[in-house]
Design a protein around this motif. Structure first.
Motif, PDB file in Angstrom:
ATOM      1  N   ILE A   1      20.229  -8.301  46.192  1.00  0.00           N
ATOM      2  CA  ILE A   1      20.397  -7.122  45.218  1.00  0.00           C
ATOM      3  C   ILE A   1      19.059  -6.494  45.195  1.00  0.00           C
ATOM      4  O   ILE A   1      18.154  -7.192  45.431  1.00  0.00           O
ATOM      5  N   ILE A   2      18.867  -5.123  45.021  1.00  0.00           N
ATOM      6  CA  ILE A   2      17.618  -4.371  45.085  1.00  0.00           C
ATOM      7  C   ILE A   2      17.353  -3.896  43.634  1.00  0.00           C
ATOM      8  O   ILE A   2      18.334  -3.435  42.924  1.00  0.00           O
ATOM      9  N   PHE A   3      16.084  -4.043  43.490  1.00  0.00           N
ATOM     10  CA  PHE A   3      15.739  -3.369  42.210  1.00  0.00           C
ATOM     11  C   PHE A   3      14.985  -2.001  42.494  1.00  0.00           C
ATOM     12  O   PHE A   3      13.926  -2.363  43.380  1.00  0.00           O
ATOM     13  N   ALA A   4      15.325  -0.892  42.216  1.00  0.00           N
ATOM     14  CA  ALA A   4      14.665   0.352  42.640  1.00  0.00           C
ATOM     15  C   ALA A   4      14.599   1.117  41.425  1.00  0.00           C
ATOM     16  O   ALA A   4      15.143   1.078  40.380  1.00  0.00           O
ATOM     17  N   GLY A   5      13.614   2.312  41.803  1.00  0.00           N
ATOM     18  CA  GLY A   5      13.442   3.115  40.559  1.00  0.00           C
ATOM     19  C   GLY A   5      12.268   3.763  40.290  1.00  0.00           C
ATOM     20  O   GLY A   5      11.459   3.407  41.238  1.00  0.00           O
ATOM     21  N   SER A   6      11.889   4.514  39.442  1.00  0.00           N
ATOM     22  CA  SER A   6      10.729   5.295  39.268  1.00  0.00           C
ATOM     23  C   SER A   6       9.463   4.203  39.107  1.00  0.00           C
ATOM     24  O   SER A   6       9.567   3.079  38.810  1.00  0.00           O
ATOM     25  N   VAL A   7       8.367   4.750  39.355  1.00  0.00           N
ATOM     26  CA  VAL A   7       7.227   4.200  39.294  1.00  0.00           C
ATOM     27  C   VAL A   7       6.915   3.670  37.717  1.00  0.00           C
ATOM     28  O   VAL A   7       7.012   4.396  36.962  1.00  0.00           O
ATOM     29  N   GLY A   8       6.711   2.405  37.453  1.00  0.00           N
ATOM     30  CA  GLY A   8       6.327   1.943  36.242  1.00  0.00           C
ATOM     31  C   GLY A   8       7.357   1.524  35.333  1.00  0.00           C
ATOM     32  O   GLY A   8       7.273   1.479  34.282  1.00  0.00           O
ATOM     33  N   ALA A   9       8.772   1.709  35.905  1.00  0.00           N
ATOM     34  CA  ALA A   9       9.833   1.359  35.372  1.00  0.00           C
ATOM     35  C   ALA A   9      10.198  -0.124  34.837  1.00  0.00           C
ATOM     36  O   ALA A   9      10.817  -0.362  34.116  1.00  0.00           O
ATOM     37  N   GLY A  10       9.629  -1.010  35.579  1.00  0.00           N
ATOM     38  CA  GLY A  10       9.665  -2.442  35.354  1.00  0.00           C
ATOM     39  C   GLY A  10      10.414  -3.416  36.546  1.00  0.00           C
ATOM     40  O   GLY A  10      10.855  -4.321  36.073  1.00  0.00           O
ATOM     41  N   LYS A  11      10.401  -2.748  37.532  1.00  0.00           N
ATOM     42  CA  LYS A  11      10.865  -3.608  38.880  1.00  0.00           C
ATOM     43  C   LYS A  11      10.430  -4.794  39.014  1.00  0.00           C
ATOM     44  O   LYS A  11      11.064  -5.828  38.979  1.00  0.00           O
ATOM     45  N   GLY A  34      24.358  -4.668  46.134  1.00  0.00           N
ATOM     46  CA  GLY A  34      24.195  -3.870  44.859  1.00  0.00           C
ATOM     47  C   GLY A  34      22.760  -3.366  44.533  1.00  0.00           C
ATOM     48  O   GLY A  34      21.858  -4.035  45.210  1.00  0.00           O
ATOM     49  N   VAL A  35      22.486  -2.377  43.718  1.00  0.00           N
ATOM     50  CA  VAL A  35      21.315  -2.190  43.386  1.00  0.00           C
ATOM     51  C   VAL A  35      21.277  -1.792  42.146  1.00  0.00           C
ATOM     52  O   VAL A  35      22.136  -1.311  41.238  1.00  0.00           O
ATOM     53  N   ILE A  36      19.916  -2.147  41.350  1.00  0.00           N
ATOM     54  CA  ILE A  36      19.780  -2.121  40.078  1.00  0.00           C
ATOM     55  C   ILE A  36      18.868  -1.047  39.974  1.00  0.00           C
ATOM     56  O   ILE A  36      17.754  -1.244  40.598  1.00  0.00           O
ATOM     57  N   ILE A  37      19.173   0.314  39.422  1.00  0.00           N
ATOM     58  CA  ILE A  37      18.008   1.285  39.194  1.00  0.00           C
ATOM     59  C   ILE A  37      17.462   1.239  38.067  1.00  0.00           C
ATOM     60  O   ILE A  37      18.347   1.326  37.005  1.00  0.00           O
ATOM     61  N   LEU A  38      16.244   1.207  37.971  1.00  0.00           N
ATOM     62  CA  LEU A  38      15.358   1.392  36.649  1.00  0.00           C
ATOM     63  C   LEU A  38      14.870   2.493  36.632  1.00  0.00           C
ATOM     64  O   LEU A  38      14.120   3.019  37.589  1.00  0.00           O
ATOM     65  N   ILE A  39      14.890   3.186  35.368  1.00  0.00           N
ATOM     66  CA  ILE A  39      14.298   4.451  35.079  1.00  0.00           C
ATOM     67  C   ILE A  39      13.251   4.351  33.912  1.00  0.00           C
ATOM     68  O   ILE A  39      13.846   3.883  32.819  1.00  0.00           O
ATOM     69  N   VAL A  65      17.515  -8.534  31.260  1.00  0.00           N
ATOM     70  CA  VAL A  65      17.483  -8.296  32.727  1.00  0.00           C
ATOM     71  C   VAL A  65      18.641  -9.077  33.357  1.00  0.00           C
ATOM     72  O   VAL A  65      19.404  -8.630  33.966  1.00  0.00           O
ATOM     73  N   ARG A  66      18.814 -10.343  32.759  1.00  0.00           N
ATOM     74  CA  ARG A  66      19.993 -11.124  33.206  1.00  0.00           C
ATOM     75  C   ARG A  66      21.365 -10.397  32.909  1.00  0.00           C
ATOM     76  O   ARG A  66      22.377 -10.608  33.639  1.00  0.00           O
ATOM     77  N   THR A  67      21.495  -9.778  31.915  1.00  0.00           N
ATOM     78  CA  THR A  67      22.660  -8.787  31.574  1.00  0.00           C
ATOM     79  C   THR A  67      22.855  -7.800  32.736  1.00  0.00           C
ATOM     80  O   THR A  67      24.121  -7.581  33.050  1.00  0.00           O
ATOM     81  N   LEU A  68      21.730  -7.250  33.018  1.00  0.00           N
ATOM     82  CA  LEU A  68      21.984  -6.241  34.143  1.00  0.00           C
ATOM     83  C   LEU A  68      22.591  -6.866  35.380  1.00  0.00           C
ATOM     84  O   LEU A  68      23.385  -6.434  36.215  1.00  0.00           O
ATOM     85  N   VAL A  69      22.123  -7.950  35.969  1.00  0.00           N
ATOM     86  CA  VAL A  69      22.311  -8.783  36.922  1.00  0.00           C
ATOM     87  C   VAL A  69      23.862  -9.174  36.908  1.00  0.00           C
ATOM     88  O   VAL A  69      24.547  -9.271  37.910  1.00  0.00           O
ATOM     89  N   LYS A  70      24.075  -9.704  35.810  1.00  0.00           N
ATOM     90  CA  LYS A  70      25.502 -10.511  35.439  1.00  0.00           C
ATOM     91  C   LYS A  70      26.538  -9.116  35.834  1.00  0.00           C
ATOM     92  O   LYS A  70      27.481  -9.242  36.212  1.00  0.00           O
ATOM     93  N   THR A  71      26.071  -8.073  35.108  1.00  0.00           N
ATOM     94  CA  THR A  71      26.890  -6.673  35.149  1.00  0.00           C
ATOM     95  C   THR A  71      27.045  -6.417  36.822  1.00  0.00           C
ATOM     96  O   THR A  71      28.265  -6.134  36.940  1.00  0.00           O
TER      97      THR A  71
END
Length: 183
Positions: free
Chosen positions: A8-18, A89-94, A164-170
């Motif tokens: 899985i990929i963590f993507a998103g804006s700069v400084g979002a916490g990836k 899948g992708v987790i997008i962090l904003i 974070v685990r909740t996002l991954v689990k989802t």
């Protein structure tokens, strides 16, 4: 015997916490390619990801999830495509505290629009304690207008491994409900 591995990929804006999110849940010491920020990013944070982050999270004794973090700067957009290859899948962090977070979400959804057809997406909103607008209902209303109006969205403190685990689990559940995290 080689164990099945999910990516899985963590993507998103700069400084979002990836990077922070991957560090919070990785079962190995994460690999990070951080350098001193030299572009407009330097106004947001001292160091930034320039290649990728990598961690691994074990689902159980037989299956692990490879966690890849893509850089947030636009000049590294090509890395999102490279890292996205083979991802389930992708987790997008904003980062909610930045200017125009809904526009940023829209840009990342467009970046991964091809993935939306065959993969799952989950959205995490960080820094809602710094700036409370847009609100979670604003994000949900925005996502209702997307091709996949069922994209889950959560507030997130990227330092909190349970969140974070909740996002991954989802994300994992959306990919295959028979898979589950044992912890």
């Amino acid at each position: 015997m080689e164990l099945p591995q999910l990516k899985i990929i963590f993507a998103g804006s700069v400084g979002a916490g990836k990077s922070t999110s991957i560090h919070a849940v990785s079962d190995i010491e994460p690999f990070q390619t951080e350098e001193i920020a030299t572009d407009e990013t330097r106004h947001l944070k001292r160091k930034t990801t320039v290649g990728m982050d990598y961690g691994r999270m074990n689902l159980d004794e037989t299956t692990s999830i490879q966690l890849y973090g893509a850089p947030g700067q636009e000049r590294f957009e090509f890395m999102r495509e490279i890292l996205g290859e083979g991802a389930l899948g992708v987790i997008i962090l904003i980062n909610n505290a930045t200017e125009s977070p809904l526009d940023q979400l829209d840009r990342y959804l467009k970046t991964f629009s091809a993935h939306m057809q065959t993969r799952s997406i989950v959205v995490g909103i960080t820094f809602t304690d710094v700036k409370d607008t847009p609100s979670l209902p604003d994000y949900r209303n925005f996502l209702k207008k997307t091709p996949d109006s069922t994209i889950p969205v959560f507030t997130l403190d990227a330092r909190n491994s349970d969140m974070v685990r909740t996002l991954v689990k989802t994300l994992i559940y959306r990919i295959d409900p028979s898979l589950s995290l044992k912890r």
